[in-house]
Design a protein around this motif. Structure first.
Motif, PDB file in Angstrom:
ATOM      1  N   THR A 323      63.067  57.677  87.464  1.00 48.84           N
ATOM      2  CA  THR A 323      61.836  57.066  87.981  1.00 48.84           C
ATOM      3  C   THR A 323      60.614  57.659  87.292  1.00 48.84           C
ATOM      4  O   THR A 323      59.707  56.929  86.865  1.00 48.84           O
ATOM      5  CB  THR A 323      61.734  57.271  89.500  1.00 48.84           C
ATOM      6  N   VAL A 324      60.581  58.972  87.168  1.00 48.46           N
ATOM      7  CA  VAL A 324      59.463  59.644  86.496  1.00 48.46           C
ATOM      8  C   VAL A 324      59.401  59.232  85.028  1.00 48.46           C
ATOM      9  O   VAL A 324      58.320  58.929  84.490  1.00 48.46           O
ATOM     10  CB  VAL A 324      59.596  61.169  86.635  1.00 48.46           C
ATOM     11  N   MET A 325      60.552  59.191  84.373  1.00 51.54           N
ATOM     12  CA  MET A 325      60.580  58.859  82.949  1.00 51.54           C
ATOM     13  C   MET A 325      60.131  57.418  82.706  1.00 51.54           C
ATOM     14  O   MET A 325      59.320  57.154  81.804  1.00 51.54           O
ATOM     15  CB  MET A 325      61.993  59.061  82.393  1.00 51.54           C
ATOM     16  N   VAL A 326      60.632  56.492  83.510  1.00 51.93           N
ATOM     17  CA  VAL A 326      60.256  55.089  83.337  1.00 51.93           C
ATOM     18  C   VAL A 326      58.763  54.901  83.597  1.00 51.93           C
ATOM     19  O   VAL A 326      58.066  54.203  82.848  1.00 51.93           O
ATOM     20  CB  VAL A 326      61.093  54.192  84.270  1.00 51.93           C
ATOM     21  N   THR A 327      58.255  55.534  84.645  1.00 49.01           N
ATOM     22  CA  THR A 327      56.828  55.417  84.965  1.00 49.01           C
ATOM     23  C   THR A 327      55.968  55.980  83.840  1.00 49.01           C
ATOM     24  O   THR A 327      54.980  55.359  83.418  1.00 49.01           O
ATOM     25  CB  THR A 327      56.520  56.155  86.282  1.00 49.01           C
ATOM     26  N   TRP A 328      56.338  57.151  83.362  1.00 49.06           N
ATOM     27  CA  TRP A 328      55.579  57.769  82.261  1.00 49.06           C
ATOM     28  C   TRP A 328      55.593  56.880  81.027  1.00 49.06           C
ATOM     29  O   TRP A 328      54.558  56.680  80.365  1.00 49.06           O
ATOM     30  CB  TRP A 328      56.179  59.133  81.916  1.00 49.06           C
ATOM     31  N   PHE A 329      56.747  56.301  80.718  1.00 53.62           N
ATOM     32  CA  PHE A 329      56.846  55.472  79.527  1.00 53.62           C
ATOM     33  C   PHE A 329      56.003  54.206  79.675  1.00 53.62           C
ATOM     34  O   PHE A 329      55.362  53.769  78.714  1.00 53.62           O
ATOM     35  CB  PHE A 329      58.319  55.108  79.266  1.00 53.62           C
ATOM     36  N   CYS A 330      55.978  53.630  80.866  1.00 57.50           N
ATOM     37  CA  CYS A 330      55.143  52.445  81.093  1.00 57.50           C
ATOM     38  C   CYS A 330      53.671  52.758  80.876  1.00 57.50           C
ATOM     39  O   CYS A 330      52.937  51.974  80.255  1.00 57.50           O
ATOM     40  CB  CYS A 330      55.355  51.918  82.514  1.00 57.50           C
ATOM     41  N   LEU A 331      53.227  53.893  81.380  1.00 57.02           N
ATOM     42  CA  LEU A 331      51.824  54.279  81.215  1.00 57.02           C
ATOM     43  C   LEU A 331      51.513  54.610  79.757  1.00 57.02           C
ATOM     44  O   LEU A 331      50.399  54.361  79.276  1.00 57.02           O
ATOM     45  CB  LEU A 331      51.503  55.471  82.118  1.00 57.02           C
ATOM     46  N   ALA A 332      52.509  55.156  79.047  1.00 58.15           N
ATOM     47  CA  ALA A 332      52.308  55.439  77.632  1.00 58.15           C
ATOM     48  C   ALA A 332      52.197  54.141  76.822  1.00 58.15           C
ATOM     49  O   ALA A 332      51.436  54.060  75.848  1.00 58.15           O
ATOM     50  CB  ALA A 332      53.459  56.293  77.098  1.00 58.15           C
ATOM     51  N   LEU A 333      52.938  53.118  77.244  1.00 55.20           N
ATOM     52  CA  LEU A 333      52.898  51.836  76.542  1.00 55.20           C
ATOM     53  C   LEU A 333      51.639  51.038  76.853  1.00 55.20           C
ATOM     54  O   LEU A 333      51.268  50.126  76.104  1.00 55.20           O
ATOM     55  CB  LEU A 333      54.116  50.984  76.934  1.00 55.20           C
ATOM     56  N   GLU A 334      50.978  51.386  77.950  1.00 54.01           N
ATOM     57  CA  GLU A 334      49.849  50.595  78.431  1.00 54.01           C
ATOM     58  C   GLU A 334      48.802  50.352  77.360  1.00 54.01           C
ATOM     59  O   GLU A 334      48.333  49.224  77.162  1.00 54.01           O
ATOM     60  CB  GLU A 334      49.199  51.282  79.637  1.00 54.01           C
ATOM     61  N   ARG A 335      48.406  51.387  76.636  1.00 51.75           N
ATOM     62  CA  ARG A 335      47.311  51.244  75.679  1.00 51.75           C
ATOM     63  C   ARG A 335      47.705  50.458  74.437  1.00 51.75           C
ATOM     64  O   ARG A 335      46.834  50.059  73.664  1.00 51.75           O
ATOM     65  CB  ARG A 335      46.773  52.618  75.292  1.00 51.75           C
ATOM     66  N   SER A 336      48.995  50.246  74.233  1.00 54.12           N
ATOM     67  CA  SER A 336      49.423  49.441  73.084  1.00 54.12           C
ATOM     68  C   SER A 336      49.556  47.965  73.441  1.00 54.12           C
ATOM     69  O   SER A 336      49.806  47.138  72.561  1.00 54.12           O
ATOM     70  CB  SER A 336      50.757  49.967  72.540  1.00 54.12           C
ATOM     71  N   LEU A 337      49.373  47.637  74.717  1.00 48.54           N
ATOM     72  CA  LEU A 337      49.485  46.248  75.130  1.00 48.54           C
ATOM     73  C   LEU A 337      48.226  45.472  74.747  1.00 48.54           C
ATOM     74  O   LEU A 337      47.115  45.968  74.904  1.00 48.54           O
ATOM     75  CB  LEU A 337      49.668  46.152  76.647  1.00 48.54           C
ATOM     76  N   PRO A 338      48.380  44.247  74.262  1.00 49.33           N
ATOM     77  CA  PRO A 338      47.201  43.400  74.036  1.00 49.33           C
ATOM     78  C   PRO A 338      46.467  43.163  75.352  1.00 49.33           C
ATOM     79  O   PRO A 338      47.083  43.034  76.409  1.00 49.33           O
ATOM     80  CB  PRO A 338      47.802  42.089  73.500  1.00 49.33           C
ATOM     81  N   ALA A 339      45.145  43.120  75.281  1.00 50.10           N
ATOM     82  CA  ALA A 339      44.363  42.910  76.498  1.00 50.10           C
ATOM     83  C   ALA A 339      44.745  41.620  77.200  1.00 50.10           C
ATOM     84  O   ALA A 339      44.663  41.506  78.427  1.00 50.10           O
ATOM     85  CB  ALA A 339      42.872  42.906  76.156  1.00 50.10           C
ATOM     86  N   ALA A 340      45.201  40.625  76.432  1.00 47.42           N
ATOM     87  CA  ALA A 340      45.562  39.334  77.006  1.00 47.42           C
ATOM     88  C   ALA A 340      46.817  39.395  77.862  1.00 47.42           C
ATOM     89  O   ALA A 340      47.151  38.417  78.530  1.00 47.42           O
ATOM     90  CB  ALA A 340      45.756  38.299  75.904  1.00 47.42           C
ATOM     91  N   LEU A 341      47.530  40.521  77.870  1.00 45.58           N
ATOM     92  CA  LEU A 341      48.691  40.668  78.737  1.00 45.58           C
ATOM     93  C   LEU A 341      48.343  41.397  80.026  1.00 45.58           C
ATOM     94  O   LEU A 341      49.212  41.629  80.866  1.00 45.58           O
ATOM     95  CB  LEU A 341      49.806  41.416  78.001  1.00 45.58           C
ATOM     96  N   LEU A 342      47.063  41.745  80.186  1.00 47.60           N
ATOM     97  CA  LEU A 342      46.624  42.391  81.420  1.00 47.60           C
ATOM     98  C   LEU A 342      45.471  41.641  82.086  1.00 47.60           C
ATOM     99  O   LEU A 342      44.937  42.093  83.096  1.00 47.60           O
ATOM    100  CB  LEU A 342      46.202  43.840  81.142  1.00 47.60           C
TER     101      LEU A 342
END
Length: 362
Positions: A323-342
């Motif tokens: 759970t910790v690893m998946v959450t951390w990885f999601c937050l790490a990926l956040e800044r690489s997401l195109p703004a149009a996906l948020l």
């Protein structure tokens, strides 16, 4: 599931009353809720799929724990989302339709397509996925996927706006009746349709009863937490015997969750960690299932083949660690997401030059 992404935007309506100060305990509660959502999916879609060869009933204990939190996770999530929805609901249909209804509908559709494509690459991962155009259309409309929280927000904002002039007692009574009917299994609820129908009452209660919820948080004490915890535990026993009581048990669970979050927020360290997660729930919510699917594909074989001592260690700690690893990885990926996906593409374009701070799905 509302004041989701906190991105700077150009004002499109006349000035309105300043929003009430942000409550730190609400961010803590949302942070805890999203972690519990990830934990639940880790347990059911990865952990319980492992071929455990143990004499201790650890897998059963983790599964039981996850089930006992079902009345708490999403009802509390939606209640807090409703608390911050008043400003949006008070705007015109045009503004609400674009800023909330269209936005969440768009995010649901966009991420459903992404999930469908990614999850098709991991066919052994135990989750519902569209196997063809008709199934995809069904998930887009009447049988929500695992992303149902986003679709629910689009529906809930529409309902909240439509009934905004009706008495609170009437609105909540009808929504509660709908929740009870679903809990009694009197309506067909394939996929996550049941969750969408059952949790409307908690969104509307957060919207209509925000002062009550805030008073509950201000009055939080350890004694009250113990009393509510006892009530929650008793409700879980009743729920086993009478599933129709599910919505009422969730009311107690939400009161327990609000009290626990208010107490936890008094710790600067807890408020900082969970509060930060609570302000960034959207990327965790939309990314954690594909990330978990990939983790499952990589880990399931080695976990199946692990020797007994290693399996014992994994059975005790793997749900929390993953759970910790998946959450951390999601937050790490956040800044690489195109703004149009948020956010809606047009809104995302206006804020492209602003450092992104994807706030909570509220």
């Amino acid at each position: 599931m509302s004041d989701t992404l906190q991105l700077s935007t150009t004002a499109t309506t006349a000035p309105e009353r300043p929003p009430r100060p942000r409550e730190s305990w609400a961010d803590v509660a949302k942070g805890a809720c999203i972690l519990l959502v990830v934990l639940w999916h880790v347990i059911t879609k990865n952990y319980l799929q492992v071929d455990w060869r143990l004499s201790l009933p650890l897998p059963g204990a983790w599964g039981l724990l996850g089930e006992q939190l079902l009345p708490l996770r999403m009802p509390l999530f939606f209640a807090i989302s409703g608390m911050f929805a008043a400003g949006a609901v008070g705007r015109s249909w045009r503004v609400l339709g674009r800023s909330k209804v269209a936005k969440f509908g768009y995010l649901y559709a966009a991420w459903l397509l992404i999930h469908t494509a990614v999850l098709a690459l991991v066919p052994d991962f135990d989750t519902a996925r569209a196997g063809g155009p008709l199934e995809l259309l069904e998930q887009l409309t009447i049988t929500p996927s695992n992303l149902w929280y986003l679709l629910a927000l689009a529906v809930y904002f529409t309902v909240a706006k439509a009934v905004r002039r009706l008495p609170t007692t009437l609105v909540l009574a009808v929504a509660l009746a709908l929740s009870v009917v679903v809990a009694a299994d009197l309506l067909a609820t394939p996929g996550n349709r049941g969750g969408l129908l059952q949790n409307l009452v908690f969104f509307l209660a957060g919207l209509r009863l925000r002062p009550v919820v805030e008073d509950l948080a201000r009055a939080a004490s350890w004694r009250r937490l113990a009393v509510l915890g006892g009530g929650y535990a008793a409700g879980l026993v009743v729920l086993r015997l009478l599933p129709v009581t599910g919505p009422l048990v969730s009311v107690v669970a939400v009161a327990f969750g609000v009290t626990a979050a208010a107490l936890a927020a008094r710790s600067p360290a807890v408020a900082r960690v969970l509060g930060d997660i609570g302000r960034r729930t959207l990327p965790i919510y939309v990314l954690h299932m594909p990330v978990l699917a990939v983790c499952h594909a990589v880990l399931i074989g080695p976990m199946d083949r692990a020797d007994p001592p290693m399996q014992l260690l994994l059975a005790a700690a793997e749900p929390v660690l993953l759970t910790v690893m998946v959450t951390w990885f999601c937050l790490a990926l956040e800044r690489s997401l195109p703004a149009a996906l948020l956010d809606l593409p047009a809104r995302a374009t206006r804020v492209a030059a602003v450092p992104r701070q994807s706030g909570p799905v509220r």
